[in-house]
Every structure is written in structure tokens, then in C-alpha cells.
Design a protein around this motif. Structure first.
Motif, PDB file in Angstrom:
ATOM      1  N   LEU A 129      -0.909 -25.067   0.376  1.00 11.35           N
ATOM      2  CA  LEU A 129       0.494 -25.301   0.736  1.00 11.35           C
ATOM      3  C   LEU A 129       0.588 -25.986   2.090  1.00 11.35           C
ATOM      4  N   GLN A 130      -0.246 -25.497   3.009  1.00 13.19           N
ATOM      5  CA  GLN A 130      -0.219 -26.041   4.372  1.00 13.19           C
ATOM      6  C   GLN A 130      -0.514 -27.546   4.399  1.00 13.19           C
ATOM      7  N   VAL A 131      -1.602 -27.961   3.715  1.00 10.98           N
ATOM      8  CA  VAL A 131      -1.909 -29.407   3.748  1.00 10.98           C
ATOM      9  C   VAL A 131      -0.873 -30.198   2.970  1.00 10.98           C
ATOM     10  N   SER A 132      -0.235 -29.558   1.972  1.00  5.00           N
ATOM     11  CA  SER A 132       0.774 -30.274   1.184  1.00  5.00           C
ATOM     12  C   SER A 132       2.028 -30.533   1.999  1.00  5.00           C
ATOM     13  N   MET A 133       2.252 -29.718   3.005  1.00  5.42           N
ATOM     14  CA  MET A 133       3.450 -29.883   3.825  1.00  5.42           C
ATOM     15  C   MET A 133       3.328 -31.049   4.802  1.00  5.42           C
ATOM     16  N   GLY A 134       2.082 -31.388   5.145  1.00  9.04           N
ATOM     17  CA  GLY A 134       1.864 -32.518   6.046  1.00  9.04           C
ATOM     18  C   GLY A 134       2.039 -33.820   5.280  1.00  9.04           C
ATOM     19  N   ASN A 135       1.933 -34.900   5.974  1.00  8.91           N
ATOM     20  CA  ASN A 135       2.128 -36.195   5.338  1.00  8.91           C
ATOM     21  C   ASN A 135       0.786 -36.708   4.819  1.00  8.91           C
ATOM     22  N   ASN A 136       0.201 -35.985   3.864  1.00 10.70           N
ATOM     23  CA  ASN A 136      -1.157 -36.324   3.414  1.00 10.70           C
ATOM     24  C   ASN A 136      -1.152 -36.885   2.002  1.00 10.70           C
ATOM     25  N   ASP A 137      -2.118 -37.732   1.730  1.00 10.53           N
ATOM     26  CA  ASP A 137      -2.296 -38.199   0.351  1.00 10.53           C
ATOM     27  C   ASP A 137      -3.200 -37.177  -0.341  1.00 10.53           C
ATOM     28  N   LEU A 138      -2.586 -36.301  -1.133  1.00 11.34           N
ATOM     29  CA  LEU A 138      -3.317 -35.160  -1.696  1.00 11.34           C
ATOM     30  C   LEU A 138      -4.403 -35.575  -2.687  1.00 11.34           C
ATOM     31  N   SER A 139      -4.225 -36.762  -3.304  1.00 13.79           N
ATOM     32  CA  SER A 139      -5.240 -37.216  -4.266  1.00 13.79           C
ATOM     33  C   SER A 139      -6.453 -37.783  -3.563  1.00 13.79           C
ATOM     34  N   ALA A 140      -6.269 -38.164  -2.309  1.00 11.56           N
ATOM     35  CA  ALA A 140      -7.382 -38.783  -1.575  1.00 11.56           C
ATOM     36  C   ALA A 140      -8.096 -37.793  -0.675  1.00 11.56           C
ATOM     37  N   MET A 141      -7.473 -36.635  -0.455  1.00 13.17           N
ATOM     38  CA  MET A 141      -8.075 -35.685   0.494  1.00 13.17           C
ATOM     39  C   MET A 141      -8.976 -34.692  -0.229  1.00 13.17           C
ATOM     40  N   PRO A 142     -10.271 -34.628   0.121  1.00 14.99           N
ATOM     41  CA  PRO A 142     -11.157 -33.662  -0.544  1.00 14.99           C
ATOM     42  C   PRO A 142     -10.935 -32.239  -0.005  1.00 14.99           C
ATOM     43  N   VAL A 143     -11.074 -31.242  -0.882  1.00 10.77           N
ATOM     44  CA  VAL A 143     -10.861 -29.849  -0.437  1.00 10.77           C
ATOM     45  C   VAL A 143     -11.864 -29.465   0.656  1.00 10.77           C
TER      46      VAL A 143
END
Ligand code: ADP
Length: 211
Positions: A129-143
């Protein structure tokens, strides 16, 4: 084992406490019942650990309260018998895929591994949830970049007790623990073989309390 005693079983317990060791016949006599009538009650009290029976001596009180016996029972449950399947993502999986896995598998946290089943880290729903709240490209960010990583992961082994696992979750304020098989001599891999979560503990609790 926690059991609710019948009036007759309570009476038997009192008689044995006061006059044990005492034979089944003697107890029956005091209650003006037959030995056969008492047999199931004596069996229940013995199985529950409240009474001990010795051949040719009779029954005597084990000295343990029902709560002590329940505690003993609980501390005798083992991780290996309760662990569930671990839900795993690879370190290069995207955050987006991890969120999908969380929903599809209906879990609250995921374990992160290398290509093998070597444990690298944990991601929880709030991490995601935390990383989703930032302005991140979720498909490009590895866990792998946002997980809590080894060696800071709290783990348990199959031979640990379920009580130990529950107390570790309380102590470290986490919802789940990877069950690991520790590295053999010369190996660096810590292999994941299961998962214990707060749900596992609730399930065991319900099972123990079943009437
Ligand atoms: P949530 O935060 O989603 O409620 P947790 O309480 O399990 O879930 O997680 C709290 C934090 O602890 C998160 O940052 C997570 O990465 C981390 N965490 C979860 N499980 C473990 C564990 N077994 N060992 C160490 N850290 C963990």
C-alpha cells in the motif's frame, strides 16, 4: 485438554483428591454406583490427565489444574503439523504482480525468494500500500527493492512449537512467519518450507476449543 466435568466427575475428583490412591471399586462404593457405571467417567478423567491410574494401586490425583493441562496441551503443538503453503514471489516480480498475487491467494503477506526457494525477504500488504501511494510505476518496480530483507526476517523451524511461533508474532508485531529449513553445513540457502500466520493460530485455537 480443557474439559467440562459432569457433576459425577467432579465428585469422583473430590473423592480421589481426599482419599487417593483409591480403587475404582472403592470410589463406586462411596458413590453407591457400580464400577461399570463409573468406567467411562474414570476413563475421561484419566485421559484428560486429571487422574493417574496405577495397576493394583488405584487412582490418584495428578495435582494438575485444568488450566495447567490446557497449557501443556497448547505447548505440545508443533509448527510442522500446522504450517500452510507459503505464497512466494521472486525478487524481480513487479509490485503490481505482487498485489495481484496477494488478492488471488487471499493472504496478507508474501515471501520473496531468489530463483531457488532461498528466502530473501517479506512484503506485507501495508508495504505494498505504501509504495502504491507514491508516484511509482508499479509494473516497473521490483518487490526486491521495497521488501523487508534477510537477516531481519523473523522465522520459525518445523520443530518449533506453535506457541513459540505465536509469541514471536506478538513480540515482533508481524502477521506471518516463514517456516524455514536451516542451511546445511556449507550451504548459504535458507529454504522456505511453509508459513505460519495469525490465521493459523486462530484455526488451532478453534480446534482446541471444539466441544
Ligand atoms: P502489515 O504491515 O501489512 O499489517 P505485518 O504486520 O506482517 O503486516 O508487517 C509489518 C512490517 O513487518 C512490514 O514492513 C513487513 O515487511 C515486515 N514483516 C512482515 N513479516 C515479517 C517477518 N516475519 N519478519 C520480519 N519482518 C516482517
Amino acid at each position: 485438554m480443557q474439559i467440562e466435568l459432569s457433576k459425577r466427575q467432579e465428585k469422583i475428583l473430590e473423592i480421589v483428591k481426599a482419599g487417593g490412591p483409591i480403587t475404582g471399586e472403592q470410589i463406586a462404593e462411596k458413590l453407591q454406583l457400580t464400577r461399570a457405571t463409573l468406567r467411562p467417567d474414570l476413563a475421561i478423567l484419566t485421559m484428560a490427565g486429571l487422574l493417574d491410574a496405577r495397576p493394583r494401586v488405584g487412582y490418584f490425583y495428578s495435582g494438575k489444574t485444568a488450566n495447567q493441562l490446557l497449557g501443556e496441551h497448547i505447548r505440545n503443538l508443533f509448527v510442522k503439523d500446522y504450517k500452510s503453503r507459503p505464497i512466494i514471489v521472486k525478487e524481480n516480480s513487479s509490485v503490481y504482480d505482487a498485489i495481484c498475487t496477494l488478492f488471488l491467494e487471499d493472504v496478507g503477506s508474501l515471501f520473496v525468494t531468489k530463483e531457488s526457494s532461498q528466502l530473501l525477504g517479506v512484503v506485507s500488504r501495508k508495504d505494498l500500500l505504501q509504495v502504491s501511494m507514491g508516484n511509482n510505476d508499479l509494473s516497473a518496480m521490483p518487490v526486491g527493492v521495497m521488501m523487508t530483507r534477510m537477516p531481519n526476517i523473523i522465522t520459525v523451524k518445523e520443530e518449533d512449537t506453535l506457541y513459540y511461533a505465536a509469541s514471536q508474532m506478538m513480540r515482533h508485531q508481524v502477521d506471518s512467519l516463514p517456516v524455514i529449513r536451516p542451511a546445511q553445513d556449507g550451504e548459504i540457502d535458507v529454504e522456505i518450507v511453509g508459513r505460519i500466520s495469525k490465521t493459523t493460530i486462530v484455526k488451532a485455537f478453534v480446534e482446541i476449543g471444539q466441544p
